[in-house]
Design a protein around this motif. Sequence first.
Motif, short mmCIF file in Angstrom:
data_model
loop_
_atom_site.label_atom_id
_atom_site.label_comp_id
_atom_site.label_asym_id
_atom_site.label_seq_id
_atom_site.Cartn_x
_atom_site.Cartn_y
_atom_site.Cartn_z
N LYS A 96 0.84 -1.21 0.00
CA LYS A 96 0.00 0.00 0.00
C LYS A 96 0.87 1.25 0.00
O LYS A 96 0.61 2.20 -0.75
CB LYS A 96 -0.93 0.02 1.21
CG LYS A 96 -2.09 -0.91 1.12
CD LYS A 96 -2.93 -0.85 2.39
CE LYS A 96 -4.00 -1.91 2.40
NZ LYS A 96 -4.75 -1.93 3.67
N THR A 97 1.91 1.26 0.83
CA THR A 97 2.83 2.40 0.87
C THR A 97 3.45 2.61 -0.50
O THR A 97 3.51 3.73 -1.01
CB THR A 97 3.92 2.18 1.92
OG1 THR A 97 3.31 2.03 3.21
CG2 THR A 97 4.91 3.34 1.96
N VAL A 103 4.26 5.56 -5.51
CA VAL A 103 4.96 5.14 -6.73
C VAL A 103 5.18 6.28 -7.72
O VAL A 103 6.24 6.34 -8.36
CB VAL A 103 4.27 3.93 -7.39
CG1 VAL A 103 2.94 4.31 -8.02
CG2 VAL A 103 5.20 3.29 -8.41
N GLU A 104 4.25 7.19 -7.87
CA GLU A 104 4.45 8.27 -8.85
C GLU A 104 5.60 9.18 -8.43
O GLU A 104 6.42 9.56 -9.27
CB GLU A 104 3.15 9.05 -9.05
CG GLU A 104 2.05 8.25 -9.73
CD GLU A 104 2.48 7.56 -11.02
OE1 GLU A 104 3.18 8.20 -11.85
OE2 GLU A 104 2.14 6.38 -11.21
N LEU A 148 13.35 8.71 -9.37
CA LEU A 148 14.21 7.74 -10.05
C LEU A 148 14.52 8.19 -11.47
O LEU A 148 15.65 8.04 -11.95
CB LEU A 148 13.56 6.36 -10.05
CG LEU A 148 14.34 5.24 -10.73
CD1 LEU A 148 15.75 5.10 -10.15
CD2 LEU A 148 13.57 3.93 -10.64
N THR A 149 13.55 8.76 -12.15
CA THR A 149 13.77 9.28 -13.50
C THR A 149 14.89 10.31 -13.50
O THR A 149 15.76 10.30 -14.38
CB THR A 149 12.47 9.89 -14.07
OG1 THR A 149 11.50 8.85 -14.20
CG2 THR A 149 12.70 10.55 -15.42
N GLU A 165 9.82 -0.23 -15.92
CA GLU A 165 8.64 0.57 -16.23
C GLU A 165 9.00 1.93 -16.80
O GLU A 165 8.26 2.49 -17.61
CB GLU A 165 7.78 0.74 -14.97
CG GLU A 165 6.45 1.41 -15.24
CD GLU A 165 5.55 1.47 -14.02
OE1 GLU A 165 4.78 2.43 -13.94
OE2 GLU A 165 5.65 0.59 -13.15
N LEU A 166 10.16 2.45 -16.42
CA LEU A 166 10.59 3.75 -16.94
C LEU A 166 11.24 3.64 -18.31
O LEU A 166 11.71 4.63 -18.86
CB LEU A 166 11.53 4.42 -15.93
CG LEU A 166 10.85 4.84 -14.62
CD1 LEU A 166 11.87 5.33 -13.61
CD2 LEU A 166 9.79 5.90 -14.88
N GLY A 167 11.27 2.43 -18.87
CA GLY A 167 11.70 2.27 -20.26
C GLY A 167 13.16 1.96 -20.46
O GLY A 167 13.67 2.05 -21.58
#
Length: 151
Positions: free
Chosen positions: A21-22, A27-28, A34-35, A135-137
């Motif tokens: 849940k955290t 996550v966004e 991270l990006t 997920e970030l490609g």
Amino acid sequence: GREEFVAPALHQAAEHQGLLKTYLNEVEGIKARLTSVLRKMNKKEVVVMTCNHGQSELLMNFVCSSRAKGFDLSNVLLFPTDVETKELAEGLGLTIFYEEKIMASIPKEEAGIYGDTTFTKIMFAKILCVQLVNELGYDLLFMDVDIVWYR
């Protein structure tokens, strides 16, 4: 290790669900931070690792061995699970991404045996770091810190 799988107790399942849940709530923001780190690395292919303090000697061995053999570690991204490992990795010159809200539940000690509670929590960290970078490609190779490279 173990020869049988013991299902988690109810309190362990609730703990894992709370952590998930955290993660989902954060996550966004995590991906945005991270990006930024990945862009600074300026690499399309990334070697992803995660490490806790109990594995820090293995991390030092990997870094020293790699440098002694002339490997460029600028595409290595370490996800430390605790502040001590974060500081060690920074001192070793590695690029790191530390997310305390998610990693705080990961024990600092190494797993006692395959499949124990510490092991499963570290596995969660491994899954998250791979999922996020993917997920970030980015193309990635995930590896444990107990591996060394050869030419």
